[in-house]
Scaffold this active site. Structure first.
Site, PDB file in Angstrom:
ATOM      1  N   CYS A  81      -9.583 -33.782 -18.686  1.00 41.37           N
ATOM      2  CA  CYS A  81      -8.870 -34.045 -17.430  1.00 41.37           C
ATOM      3  C   CYS A  81      -9.427 -33.174 -16.308  1.00 41.37           C
ATOM      4  O   CYS A  81      -9.519 -31.954 -16.447  1.00 41.37           O
ATOM      5  CB  CYS A  81      -7.377 -33.751 -17.614  1.00 41.37           C
ATOM      6  SG  CYS A  81      -6.440 -34.073 -16.097  1.00 41.37           S
ATOM      7  N   ARG A 101     -27.963 -38.526 -18.368  1.00 38.09           N
ATOM      8  CA  ARG A 101     -28.361 -37.555 -19.401  1.00 38.09           C
ATOM      9  C   ARG A 101     -27.750 -37.926 -20.749  1.00 38.09           C
ATOM     10  O   ARG A 101     -28.363 -37.711 -21.807  1.00 38.09           O
ATOM     11  CB  ARG A 101     -27.943 -36.142 -18.989  1.00 38.09           C
ATOM     12  CG  ARG A 101     -28.764 -35.587 -17.843  1.00 38.09           C
ATOM     13  CD  ARG A 101     -28.250 -34.246 -17.406  1.00 38.09           C
ATOM     14  NE  ARG A 101     -28.293 -33.285 -18.503  1.00 38.09           N
ATOM     15  CZ  ARG A 101     -27.428 -32.272 -18.627  1.00 38.09           C
ATOM     16  NH1 ARG A 101     -26.440 -32.134 -17.756  1.00 38.09           N
ATOM     17  NH2 ARG A 101     -27.537 -31.426 -19.611  1.00 38.09           N
ATOM     18  N   HIS A 140     -21.188 -24.238 -24.263  1.00 35.61           N
ATOM     19  CA  HIS A 140     -21.325 -24.844 -22.927  1.00 35.61           C
ATOM     20  C   HIS A 140     -20.764 -26.257 -22.892  1.00 35.61           C
ATOM     21  O   HIS A 140     -20.972 -26.985 -21.921  1.00 35.61           O
ATOM     22  CB  HIS A 140     -22.802 -24.851 -22.498  1.00 35.61           C
ATOM     23  CG  HIS A 140     -23.321 -23.477 -22.197  1.00 35.61           C
ATOM     24  ND1 HIS A 140     -24.648 -23.191 -22.008  1.00 35.61           N
ATOM     25  CD2 HIS A 140     -22.679 -22.289 -22.068  1.00 35.61           C
ATOM     26  CE1 HIS A 140     -24.803 -21.906 -21.775  1.00 35.61           C
ATOM     27  NE2 HIS A 140     -23.629 -21.336 -21.821  1.00 35.61           N
ATOM     28  N   CYS A 181      -8.338 -39.586 -17.451  1.00 36.81           N
ATOM     29  CA  CYS A 181      -7.649 -38.784 -18.473  1.00 36.81           C
ATOM     30  C   CYS A 181      -6.634 -39.676 -19.194  1.00 36.81           C
ATOM     31  O   CYS A 181      -5.779 -40.283 -18.534  1.00 36.81           O
ATOM     32  CB  CYS A 181      -6.926 -37.617 -17.797  1.00 36.81           C
ATOM     33  SG  CYS A 181      -5.787 -36.752 -18.912  1.00 36.81           S
ATOM     34  N   ASN A 185     -39.327 -18.713 -30.214  1.00 38.93           N
ATOM     35  CA  ASN A 185     -39.547 -19.316 -28.896  1.00 38.93           C
ATOM     36  C   ASN A 185     -41.048 -19.536 -28.758  1.00 38.93           C
ATOM     37  O   ASN A 185     -41.837 -18.813 -29.353  1.00 38.93           O
ATOM     38  CB  ASN A 185     -39.032 -18.359 -27.798  1.00 38.93           C
ATOM     39  CG  ASN A 185     -38.795 -19.082 -26.479  1.00 38.93           C
ATOM     40  OD1 ASN A 185     -39.665 -19.806 -26.001  1.00 38.93           O
ATOM     41  ND2 ASN A 185     -37.624 -18.889 -25.903  1.00 38.93           N
TER      42      ASN A 185
END
Ligand code: APR
Length: 275
Positions: free
Chosen positions: A134, A74, A126, A168, A236
């Site tokens: 991490c 993605r 989001h 990390c 929309n």
């Protein structure tokens, strides 16, 4: 459209914040599949997964490298996409109202940032698909996914060399995508929960664009804004639950966001419509 533009002008003449709340529909015209569209499926082995199955902490615990492969695929789709006129209109709005405007986005694709939306006025609730953090939460810091990590083709697995980069930087443990998963909760340090709730109570105008109204914090933003007397506009291509709220407090524009957002921004900035 003119009544909606007049409604926007009247709303912004009142004191208060001007907010935009965006969802995947704003990026649809940049070629990024929406979440609940039919193109959202992902196959792992013989099984097809829907985003709601794969974008979970449980899936990451059980098959971390399949979840990473999906995100790196993605990420490639997002990197290949370009911001569209809706993203650009919202940049103009941020620059035109530096002290009043805030953008709350559900989109993790990074197109608002790439279009030029200022970080100080942009609240990704989001997360951001180009960032990692991490997996053991040894720090709240986010880190760019290293440039050496390529986008993956659909179905491609994460190689050992890429796995070695997805660590990390603080504890060298495994990293995870900086995205809110369906079995996780919003918070302030990672997802701006308190900030966007407060902004909603201060809104004179809220423009919603490209969301199906399926997630929790957007519902809190819209209902807090409505309760505070904000004018609410829903942009929309199809009816949705936010449209019902907008009908009684502003209005609906049933058209693609990339087509109409520029005129809405011109009205808010009280500028003559671009020629
Ligand atoms: N212009 C305006 N709206 C559009 C356009 C467009 N060009 N194309 C599609 N839409 C609308 C669809 O009608 C739909 O209502 O955008 C909405 C997209 O809905 P979803 O795919 O559900 O995306 P979104 O609402 O952003 O999902 C919210 O849920 O899946 C989780 O975390 C994920 O951020 C995502 C969140």
């Amino acid at each position: 459209m003119e009544p909606i533009l007049a409604t926007c002008r009247a709303a912004v003449a009142r004191p208060g914040k001007v907010l935009a709340l965006t969802g995947a529909g704003v990026s649809a015209e940049s070629g990024i599949p929406t979440f609940r569209g039919k193109e959202g499926y992902w196959t792992v082995g013989a099984r097809e997964y829907h985003p709601q199955d794969l974008a979970t902490h449980e899936a990451f615990e059980g098959m971390p490298w399949s979840v990473w492969a999906w995100y790196l695929y993605r990420l490639g789709v997002c990197r290949a996409a370009a911001p569209n006129a809706a993203h650009e209109a919202l940049v103009r709005l941020a620059r035109g109202l530096p002290d009043r405007f805030a953008l709350v986005t559900q989109n993790v694709d990074g197109l608002h940032r790439r279009a030029g939306s200022p970080d100080a006025q942009t609240f990704p609730i989001h997360g951001d698909i180009s960032l990692m953090r991490c997996a053991r939460d040894c720090t709240l810091d986010r880190f760019p996914i290293p440039d050496g990590v390529p986008a993956l083709a659909k179905g491609e697995e994460v190689s050992a060399a890429i796995k070695a980069l997805l660590v990390c930087p603080r504890c060298r443990g495994m990293a995870r995508p900086h995205v809110l998963w369906f079995d996780e909760s919003y918070d302030e340090p990672r997802f701006h929960l308190d900030t966007v709730r407060k902004l909603a109570t201060q809104a004179a105008l809220l423009v919603i664009a490209g969301t199906s109204a399926q997630t929790n914090l957007p519902w809190q933003v819209v209902t807090l804004a409505a309760r505070s007397g904000a004018t609410i506009i829903d942009v929309n291509i199809e009816d949705n639950p936010f449209g019902e709220i907008a009908e009684s407090s502003g209005g609906c524009v049933r058209a693609p966001a990339a087509t109409v957002m520029s005129a809405i921004v011109d009205a808010i900035l009280d500028r003559p419509a671009a020629g």
